[in-house]
Write an enzyme that holds these catalytic residues in place. Structure first.
Site, PDB file in Angstrom:
ATOM      1  NE  ARG A   1      -3.703  -2.282   2.520  1.00 21.52           N
ATOM      2  CZ  ARG A   1      -3.475  -3.431   3.139  1.00 21.52           C
ATOM      3  NH1 ARG A   1      -2.321  -3.612   3.755  1.00 21.52           N
ATOM      4  NH2 ARG A   1      -4.375  -4.381   3.148  1.00 21.52           N
TER       5      ARG A   1
ATOM      6  CG  ASP B   1      -6.377  -3.961   8.440  1.00 19.67           C
ATOM      7  OD1 ASP B   1      -5.817  -4.609   7.545  1.00 19.67           O
ATOM      8  OD2 ASP B   1      -6.534  -2.729   8.392  1.00 19.67           O
TER       9      ASP B   1
ATOM     10  CG  HIS C   1      -5.397  -0.442   5.697  1.00 18.67           C
ATOM     11  ND1 HIS C   1      -5.895  -1.672   6.054  1.00 18.67           N
ATOM     12  CD2 HIS C   1      -5.702  -0.299   4.375  1.00 18.67           C
ATOM     13  CE1 HIS C   1      -6.473  -2.242   5.012  1.00 18.67           C
ATOM     14  NE2 HIS C   1      -6.367  -1.433   3.972  1.00 18.67           N
TER      15      HIS C   1
END
Length: 310
Positions: A92, A152, A179
């Site tokens: 990410r 999550d 995240h």
């Protein structure tokens, strides 16, 4: 100027995540007005038609239209799902430089409309992009919220529910932090109806579950190209909590201003949500190992921030 009320939602970005979120919003009757914005006008107008046919069987009436940034002027919430997609093998945080530039343009156009509501950010890397949205918008921190670790934590609760043959809704457990790869499970407070979970699992099993949660996105992306149903449901839950003033706690991306000993970073932490946005960041009682892991997660995000904002 007073914050915009009502329940109008403007969704920017109608890819897999955005369109799944729009469906969840319609299917649950959370908003009475939804406007979709995307550069791919033809596909988005097709989404509008398709969703509009589903309204016939939705729990409440809903106006769904294709629009422009001007429609943000009287929106209660603007949800951003637009941006470059995560590719197989890409973290990410690899996305950060591409998407920060995209967000500077998007947030600028939203604010130029006269928008005075709440931003909900879902695009990855979501912690950095929530911070970017806060910076570029000039809005109070309470009115810029990232999806944080809401997905999550759902994955964590789902796995623990399977482990103990219990409904995940009865599992109370959080993933906090980035995240992404530096996230951490808070085993010290994880419980099922107040019964602690950690003593019932070996250290090896706990490590396996944490790894399964962390790597879930990579496995789903490898299998079908993207993750979208789980995050869409999480975004719908956040939206509902805000619009209906639920005063509930969800692990979203909030700006820390001294909580957990950190400042100037958006990160996934339990936060009370109400009609004004992120009302209060709740500080969990972390053990020493968890504190060290959380500090490491903050460090990861701040190192990325430092490459963009000096």
């Amino acid at each position: 100027m007073e914050m915009t009320l009502g329940n109008k939602v403007v969704l920017i970005g109608t890819g897999a995540v955005g369109s799944s979120y729009a469906f969840a919003l319609m299917n649950q009757g959370i908003s009475s007005e939804l406007v979709l914005i995307d550069l791919n006008e033809g596909k988005t107008k097709g989404d509008v038609m398709d969703l509009d046919h589903g309204v016939v069987y939705a729990p409440s009436p809903m106006s769904i239209t294709f629009g422009s940034y001007e429609d943000c002027k009287d929106a209660a919430i603007v949800v951003i799902c637009a941006g470059a997609a995560q590719k197989p093998g890409e973290t990410r945080l690899d996305l950060v430089h591409k998407n920060v530039k995209i967000f500077e343009a998007i947030v600028g156009q939203v604010m130029d409309s006269g928008f005075n509501g709440i931003f909900l950010v879902a695009t990855n890397p979501v912690d950095i992009l929530a911070y970017a949205t806060w910076k570029y918008s000039g809005l109070p921190k309470e009115r810029v919220i990232g999806s944080g670790t809401v997905l999550d934590s759902a994955r964590f609760r789902s796995l623990l529910g399977q482990e103990f043959n219990t409904a995940p809704t009865s599992v109370h457990a959080y993933i906090i932090g980035e995240h992404g790869d530096s996230q951490l499970p808070v085993w010290s407070s994880a419980n099922i109806s107040s019964i602690p979970i950690a003593p019932k699992l070996t250290d090896e099993r706990k490590a396996e579950i944490a790894m399964q949660v962390r790597d879930a996105a990579y496995k789903i992306i490898e299998a079908k190209g993207a993750t979208y149903y789980g995050i869409a449901m999480g975004l719908a839950k956040i939206t509902k909590a805000i619009l209906q003033d639920h005063q509930i706690t969800l692990p979203v991306g909030s700006l820390l201003e001294g909580e957990y000993g950190h400042h100037d970073v958006y990160i996934g932490v339990p936060t009370v949500l109400n009609r004004t946005g992120a009302k209060t960041v709740l500080e969990l009682s972390l053990n020493e190992q968890e504190k060290a892991q959380f500090d490491g997660s903050v460090k990861t995000l701040k190192e990325i921030q430092a490459q963009i904002w000096t």
